[in-house]
Design a protein around this motif. Structure first.
Motif, short mmCIF file in Angstrom:
data_model
loop_
_atom_site.label_atom_id
_atom_site.label_comp_id
_atom_site.label_asym_id
_atom_site.label_seq_id
_atom_site.Cartn_x
_atom_site.Cartn_y
_atom_site.Cartn_z
N LEU A 58 42.74 -12.38 86.71
CA LEU A 58 43.12 -11.16 85.76
C LEU A 58 42.81 -9.83 86.38
CD1 LEU A 58 41.83 -12.06 82.04
CD2 LEU A 58 44.03 -11.34 82.80
N ARG A 112 48.61 -13.53 80.89
CA ARG A 112 47.17 -12.92 80.73
C ARG A 112 46.56 -13.88 79.88
NH1 ARG A 112 50.29 -8.74 82.38
NH2 ARG A 112 49.42 -7.49 84.01
N MET A 171 45.97 -8.93 88.83
CA MET A 171 47.25 -8.42 88.08
C MET A 171 47.64 -6.87 88.19
SD MET A 171 47.80 -11.30 85.04
CE MET A 171 47.84 -12.76 85.16
#
Length: 442
Positions: A227, A249, A230
């Motif tokens: 995460l 996500r 990203m």
């Protein structure tokens, strides 16, 4: 701005009641002054940061198709009684009686009021969807206000409210805000992780918190490391289906201690598991007809029948972000501001104010950097060099340019990058070009 003309009341000592870095540094750097428990005056330096954050938040809301308005801070209790929240909200709500003995309140949130505005004017599905927002001061009577602007009683919030004909459309509005939030926090220079959340008194079954990592965060965060890697969505078509940005996500585990599922977390490969502390800076909700049903907010649908409108709300703590960014970006010497929200871009330090050559060089640099859009703060005071260096580090401007007679004899000034501490000697003209390039994309 010349420091000799500015109002920057820095403190040498850390106030005893300030226990976390952001509270300490905002007081010491002359950004805020406490007036009473959890209530602060925003001094010029703090206000500049607050307004820059507010501008970025506003720009990203506008880009997502939200329309700005402004609702009052004082609300009628009647609206809250319609939705059943007046008694349910609790002692955090500041209840007021006006001179005519009418029950009023200082708004802690605006779902009830915006629903009343919507139902007063919108009658047809042809006028949907609607995304309306405002940026307004709010008040919640915290039992134990603490940590400066991180948990104050009066605070500045951005609140967006969505209205849609059905659940499928409402979820598309939710996805718009999800993407807008990712882009907003990226522009603010911070990494915000969307995590599963508890809806609390707002209600609803689809909700995310946006949390930035900081050692002093109140929440424990459990998440998949990917995460953090990203990239933000960036330029997207907000009229299209943005669910892919949410789904990829949501597929990666992220939760705080309030919503943590230990078994789910253990299923993540060990090298991808991450635990840290975090600070909530945004919260988004889809709550269906929680407010529209009791308030009778309906529109005529394409089938010729009345439909109860579906709603959502989306909040960002604008004033809380000032403290949160400091918590995520500081060192033992002071704040380290991202360029996008720094109160000034460059600090010019004149090591020998009154020296003809040093004064002339500083004036030339000041004019050139101002014209280049670098927003310089020129320390033209008679203070000692050590005081000037310490003050510049404390307020945390991204770059410092030090000018002194010795360097000028060699044709150079010193440029310091605050975040890394790296220093380089450049000619005054080369320093201007370097700094102008650094701010070209801010």
């Amino acid at each position: 701005m010349r420091l000799s003309q500015y109002f920057l009341p820095v403190l040498k000592e850390t106030p005893a009641d300030a226990t976390i870095a952001s509270h300490q540094l905002m007081l010491r750097a002359g950004m805020i002054k406490q007036n009473s428990a959890g209530i602060y005056s925003w001094l010029p330096l703090g206000l500049k940061v607050l307004r820059k954050i507010e501008t970025i938040v506003r720009e990203e809301q506008n880009r997502a198709g939200a329309v700005e308005m402004l609702m009052p801070t004082i609300q009628s209790a009647d609206l809250w009684k319609e939705t059943g929240r007046y008694d349910a909200y609790g002692p955090e709500m500041l209840r007021i009686m006006d001179r005519h003995d009418r029950e009023m309140l200082f708004g802690p949130t605006n779902e009830d009021m915006i629903t009343d505005i919507f139902r007063s004017y919108v009658r047809s599905y042809k006028d949907l969807p609607k995304l309306l927002y405002h940026i307004q001061w709010k008040f919640r009577d915290e039992r134990r206000p603490r940590f400066g602007v991180m948990r104050g009683r009066e605070f500045l919030m951005k609140d967006t409210y969505s209205f849609d004909i059905d659940e499928a459309s409402a979820r598309l509005s939710y996805y718009k805000m999800f993407v807008a939030y990712l882009n907003t926090f990226a522009r603010l220079g911070i990494k915000a992780i969307p995590v599963k959340a508890d809806p609390g008194p707002i209600g609803g079954d689809l909700t995310h918190e946006f949390v930035i990592l900081a050692e002093t965060g109140e929440s424990e965060v459990f998440c998949h490391k990917d995460l953090l890697e990203m990239a933000p969505p960036g330029e997207v078509d907000f009229s299209g289906d943005l669910s892919e940005h949410v789904d990829k996500r949501r597929a990666l585990y992220a939760a705080t201690d309030e919503t943590h599922d230990e078994e789910e977390f253990k299923a993540i490969p060990a090298d991808k598991q991450m635990t840290a502390r975090g600070i909530e800076v945004g919260h988004i909700f889809y709550f269906g007809d929680k407010y529209t049903a009791p308030m009778g907010a309906k529109v005529m649908g394409p089938d010729g029948k009345e439909h109860v409108v579906q709603g959502g709300s989306y909040g960002i703590g604008v004033s809380r972000l000032v403290g949160a960014i400091i918590e995520a970006s500081h060192d033992e010497n002071g704040c380290i501001w991202p360029k996008s929200v720094a109160p000034f871009g460059v600090g010019i330090i004149n090591l020998k104010s009154g020296d003809e050559e040093a004064d002339a060089a500083c004036e030339s640099l000041y004019s050139a950097l101002e014209a280049a859009g670098c927003d310089p703060l020129y320390d033209d005071t008679k203070d000692r060099g050590g005081v000037k260096f310490g003050r510049m580090d404390l307020i945390g401007l991204p770059y410092q340019v030090t000018v002194g007679p010795r360097g000028l004899k060699n044709g150079v000034v010193e440029v310091k990058i605050r975040a890394t501490g790296m220093k380089k000697e450049l000619s005054p003209n080369a320093a201007i070009v370097f700094l102008q390039t650094e701010f070209a994309e801010v």
